[in-house]
Design a protein around this motif. Structure first.
Motif, PDB file in Angstrom:
ATOM      1  N   ALA A 136      51.753  76.134  92.655  1.00  0.00           N
ATOM      2  CA  ALA A 136      50.453  75.814  91.765  1.00  0.00           C
ATOM      3  C   ALA A 136      49.716  74.539  92.599  1.00  0.00           C
ATOM      4  CB  ALA A 136      50.649  75.468  90.287  1.00  0.00           C
ATOM      5  N   SER A 137      50.258  73.564  92.866  1.00  0.00           N
ATOM      6  CA  SER A 137      49.806  72.350  93.549  1.00  0.00           C
ATOM      7  C   SER A 137      49.084  72.715  94.920  1.00  0.00           C
ATOM      8  CB  SER A 137      50.816  71.369  93.760  1.00  0.00           C
ATOM      9  OG  SER A 137      51.268  70.729  92.546  1.00  0.00           O
ATOM     10  N   ARG A 138      49.853  73.580  95.898  1.00  0.00           N
ATOM     11  CA  ARG A 138      49.201  73.902  97.058  1.00  0.00           C
ATOM     12  C   ARG A 138      48.240  74.834  96.780  1.00  0.00           C
ATOM     13  NH1 ARG A 138      53.019  72.275 100.845  1.00  0.00           N
ATOM     14  NH2 ARG A 138      54.960  71.539  99.845  1.00  0.00           N
ATOM     15  N   ALA A 139      48.444  75.900  95.874  1.00  0.00           N
ATOM     16  CA  ALA A 139      47.273  76.964  95.387  1.00  0.00           C
ATOM     17  C   ALA A 139      45.966  75.994  95.004  1.00  0.00           C
ATOM     18  CB  ALA A 139      47.727  77.820  94.471  1.00  0.00           C
ATOM     19  N   GLY A 140      46.191  75.161  94.184  1.00  0.00           N
ATOM     20  CA  GLY A 140      44.928  74.342  94.018  1.00  0.00           C
ATOM     21  C   GLY A 140      44.082  73.642  94.901  1.00  0.00           C
ATOM     22  N   LEU A 141      44.891  73.217  95.810  1.00  0.00           N
ATOM     23  CA  LEU A 141      44.418  72.799  97.048  1.00  0.00           C
ATOM     24  C   LEU A 141      43.601  73.847  97.925  1.00  0.00           C
ATOM     25  CD1 LEU A 141      46.858  69.761  98.343  1.00  0.00           C
ATOM     26  CD2 LEU A 141      44.416  69.630  97.247  1.00  0.00           C
ATOM     27  N   ARG A 142      44.155  74.938  98.205  1.00  0.00           N
ATOM     28  CA  ARG A 142      43.784  75.976  99.003  1.00  0.00           C
ATOM     29  C   ARG A 142      42.403  76.651  98.288  1.00  0.00           C
ATOM     30  NH1 ARG A 142      49.093  77.168 100.124  1.00  0.00           N
ATOM     31  NH2 ARG A 142      49.245  78.320  98.404  1.00  0.00           N
ATOM     32  N   ALA A 143      42.474  76.418  96.851  1.00  0.00           N
ATOM     33  CA  ALA A 143      41.451  77.034  96.224  1.00  0.00           C
ATOM     34  C   ALA A 143      40.210  76.001  96.300  1.00  0.00           C
ATOM     35  CB  ALA A 143      41.635  77.454  94.708  1.00  0.00           C
ATOM     36  N   ARG A 144      40.401  74.683  96.301  1.00  0.00           N
ATOM     37  CA  ARG A 144      39.383  73.592  96.534  1.00  0.00           C
ATOM     38  C   ARG A 144      38.591  73.833  98.101  1.00  0.00           C
ATOM     39  NH1 ARG A 144      39.431  69.409  99.649  1.00  0.00           N
ATOM     40  NH2 ARG A 144      37.868  67.708  99.142  1.00  0.00           N
ATOM     41  N   GLY A 145      39.553  74.078  98.999  1.00  0.00           N
ATOM     42  CA  GLY A 145      38.833  74.403 100.349  1.00  0.00           C
ATOM     43  C   GLY A 145      38.088  75.806 100.334  1.00  0.00           C
ATOM     44  N   ASP A 180      46.297  73.974 106.377  1.00  0.00           N
ATOM     45  CA  ASP A 180      46.828  74.668 104.895  1.00  0.00           C
ATOM     46  C   ASP A 180      45.632  74.433 103.808  1.00  0.00           C
ATOM     47  OD1 ASP A 180      48.997  75.019 106.138  1.00  0.00           O
ATOM     48  OD2 ASP A 180      49.960  73.192 105.539  1.00  0.00           O
ATOM     49  N   TYR A 181      45.082  73.340 103.876  1.00  0.00           N
ATOM     50  CA  TYR A 181      44.008  73.236 102.684  1.00  0.00           C
ATOM     51  C   TYR A 181      42.539  72.847 102.894  1.00  0.00           C
ATOM     52  CZ  TYR A 181      48.832  72.115 101.067  1.00  0.00           C
ATOM     53  OH  TYR A 181      50.107  72.110 100.877  1.00  0.00           O
ATOM     54  N   GLY A 182      42.105  72.917 104.041  1.00  0.00           N
ATOM     55  CA  GLY A 182      40.684  72.598 104.318  1.00  0.00           C
ATOM     56  C   GLY A 182      39.863  73.501 104.220  1.00  0.00           C
TER      57      GLY A 182
END
Length: 315
Positions: A234-243, A128-130
């Protein structure tokens, strides 16, 4: 170093025999922050099983001494990853874990369930986030790593494949997740500790962020209110963007060790592995028993940075 250095390195290794090295590369080089968060979430979700969460509450360690228990668990779980299972430090750490667990009469199925979360939750997190998902070699290495840990802890009926671990975790949670007052106290205490890792203005948002990343069955088991849908997205999108951003970063050359992380606070002057943890059976410090002694309790503590806290400890 090329950005894909560790992936290329792991692809050249054999997960049947080189699983410790592959797993070490994943945890300490390629995904240290993500694995910290994922393993934290893995352990946190085990509290939603009343038999586990209530026991941890009854020990008092997760409400009255949570920082030390947090630190000790992280430090005890690291040596096999860093040094391999046969290294003396690793055997000392596993002896210490087994000695703590022998004081409690906990069913084998809870041990197997906790082990399954260590395999399944990190893969799903990275999916999901990596910056990339785990490769088949890396997934198989994780399976073999935790099957080996299970043997050292004498855990029975450990799945042989990732699919088996996934079935075990999902079916166990569907059957056993439920509210328990003691487990809720353990969850609250863990989240409260995690919030102390941040400056005061960020502490409340950090707690909301953690709950936003929890799945609905986990939140419902603790009777936590769901954050607004927009906060969850927004929280999940932020982590995906970080990845996505991390795909441009060079490979990490130096390993990230647990003791390098700023929230490990209990031992500013160093520590002795054989003296970490609790001694609930009344044994003297240092009289630790055998590394392959039978387990008697569920794995406890939080390995890593608290449930999905944005730590700022690097990628």
């Amino acid at each position: 170093m090329r950005r894909d250095h560790w992936k290329r390195r792991n692809d050249r290794l054999d997960p049947a025999t080189d699983f410790v090295e592959i797993y070490r590369n994943v945890v300490m080089h390629e995904f240290p922050w993500d694995m910290n968060q994922a393993l934290s979430f893995a352990l946190f979700r085990t509290y939603a099983v009343p038999g586990i969460g209530n026991l941890l509450d009854r020990t008092g360690e997760f409400t009255g001494n949570v920082q030390k228990r947090y630190d000790d668990t992280a430090l005890l779980l690291e040596p096999p990853t860093r040094l391999g299972f046969e290294h003396p430090e690793s055997r000392t750490a596993i002896r210490r874990i087994n000695a703590m667990h022998r004081a409690y009469d906990i069913p084998n199925d809870q041990f197997a369930y906790v082990l399954s979360t260590f395999v399944v939750v990190p893969k799903r997190w990275l999916d999901d986030y990596g910056k990339r998902p785990l490769t088949p070699h890396e997934v198989e290495a994780s399976v073999q790593y935790y099957r080996t840990l299970g043997r050292h802890m004498n855990i029975k009926d450990v799945p042989e494949t990732y699919a088996g671990f996934e079935r075990l975790m999902d079916s166990y949670e569907a059957e056993h997740f439920a509210y328990d007052e003691g487990a809720r106290r353990v969850a609250d205490s863990t989240l409260a500790l995690m919030r102390t890792f941040y400056a005061r203005p960020l502490r409340r948002p950090a707690g909301i962020f953690a709950k936003a990343l929890m799945d609905a069955p986990l939140r419902e088991a603790f009777r936590y209110d769901a954050p607004p849908a927009i906060v969850q997205r927004a929280s999940r999108a932020g982590l995906r963007a970080r990845g996505l951003v991390l795909r441009a970063f060079p490979a990490r050359r130096d390993p990230k060790r647990i003791e390098d992380i700023s929230w490990i606070r209990s031992y500013p002057n160093g520590y002795v592995l054989a003296q970490l943890g609790t001694f609930p059976d009344g044994s003297a410090r240092g009289g630790l028993g055998d590394a392959d002694a039978p387990p008697a309790g569920a794995l406890d503590g939080v390995a890593g940075g608290g449930p999905a806290g944005v730590t700022g400890e690097g990628h």
